[in-house]
Design a protein around this motif. Structure first.
Motif: not given
Length: 385
Positions: A15-29
């Motif tokens: 169980q890991a809680t994502p942060s906003a920076r994770m979604y931003l990193s995925i958006a860059m991918a």
């Protein structure tokens, strides 16, 4: 483009809680995936632009009469077999070279982030050389096309790895599938833009715009926690992991550490052992390679690289609009495949068999028509005109 990557580490049950920076990193991918799609989808339309043929065909491969009219230009064997063919092929050759030569060293020695940024920068420079900085010099154009593909290959080697290693275990598979979907979206966007804007230099720059975003944004993104932990130790990896997670990351960090230890203990298999060793490994290698070869043998890259030319040869009056529709259908096919692959209505084997049945007969019919019927009709049209 297929790349072999190591597992990102981490159990999907964590169980890991994502942060906003994770979604931003995925958006860059996803921007990188769209760069790949833009790279595949732009040239097929741009090659039919009147401004493009005036720039590269007139006084090189024919006169104004043979180059300006799309139907006669498509029948110009030297134009099609030399300039257009190499303009499309050099992208693929460059991508293969980038993924094989530079990307592994960058991604494994210096990190996923600099590998992605460097690929974006190379793609941007390559697009400039193939458009605004070509100066009407054919050699510069071809070098630019190769560099564009080279940059895409470098970035796309690391992008799926980076995408998986920054994602939480629970959504890792979904984000991996989104990468392929965004490749298709990039191709569709390229078709729409080149339909609405017929300036050839702008059309050739489309992958470069995405590359510029990667070049500028990736240095500010977090590095892969797994890569940092493997290279700089557990504490440094935990620090990087906290950038893309919220709350306690101890459980996931310990899981990544154990995965790294297991990978180090795994015995490496040589190419000789893959082919001549364990029959089970040989069978899996054969299946994997056959699937990739079969997918390429469908001719999808030829359709993407010569789309408007092929559709014009088929007698379609507005090949650019038809290419938009073609890519739109491909987008929904990709989306349907992603939604079905893990459902009780689909599955990998089932979908592969269904795709073969759907594509096989039409491809045989279309190939026969293009080889034996349409060339004869086209030649009659040119003679009568």
């Amino acid at each position: 483009m297929a790349v072999a990557v190591s597992g990102p580490g981490g159990d999907s049950s964590i169980q890991a809680t994502p942060s906003a920076r994770m979604y931003l990193s995925i958006a860059m991918a996803m921007v990188g995936a769209m760069m790949f799609g833009l790279d595949q989808g732009n040239f097929g339309n741009v090659a039919t632009f009147l401004s493009f043929r005036k720039e590269w065909c007139v006084d090189r491969y024919g006169d104004r009469e043979t180059c300006i009219h799309l139907k006669t230009a498509a029948l110009d064997k030297e134009w099609e077999d030399v300039f257009v063919m190499w303009g499309a092929t050099l992208i693929t050759l460059g991508a293969a070279a980038g993924a094989l030569l530079l990307a592994p060293w960058l991604a494994n020695k210096h990190g996923r982030r600099p590998c992605i940024a460097a690929g974006g920068a190379i793609c941007f420079v390559g697009c400039l050389m193939a458009s605004y900085l070509s100066f009407g010099i054919q050699a510069v154009f071809f070098i630019g096309r190769f560099c564009t593909g080279f940059g895409v290959g470098v970035s796309c080697f690391a992008l799926p790895v980076y995408n998986a290693e920054v994602s939480t275990p629970s959504i890792r598979g979904a984000t991996g599938s989104l990468f392929q979907l965004n490749v298709v979206i990039g191709g569709f966007v390229a078709c729409v833009i080149t339909l609405l804007n017929d300036h050839w230099k702008f059309g050739m720059m489309l992958p470069g715009f995405a590359g510029f975003i990667l070049m500028c944004a990736m240095p500010f993104m977090p590095e892969s926690p797994r890569f940092v932990m493997e290279r700089k130790g557990y504490e440094a990896g935990v620090k990087e992991l906290k950038k893309v997670r919220m709350g306690d990351v101890t459980e996931e960090a310990n899981s990544i550490r154990e995965e790294i230890k297991r990978d180090r203990d795994v015995e490496q298999v040589s190419y000789k052992d893959l082919v001549c060793g364990d029959p089970n490994l040989r069978k899996r290698l054969f299946i994997a390679c056959t699937l990739v070869l079969g997918q390429q043998a469908t001719g999808v890259n030829a359709f993407l690289g010569y789309a408007a030319t092929i559709f014009k040869m088929c007698g379609i009056e507005d090949p650019l609009s038809f290419n938009v529709a073609f890519n739109f259908v491909m987008f929904f096919g990709c989306l349907a495949g992603l939604l079905l692959v893990d459902s009780r209505f689909g599955g990998r084997k089932c979908q592969l068999l269904a795709a073969t049945v759907l594509m096989g007969p039409p491809l045989v019919l279309a190939g026969f028509t293009l080889m034996y019927i349409l060339p004869r009709d086209a030649a009659k049209d040119v003679t009568t005109s």
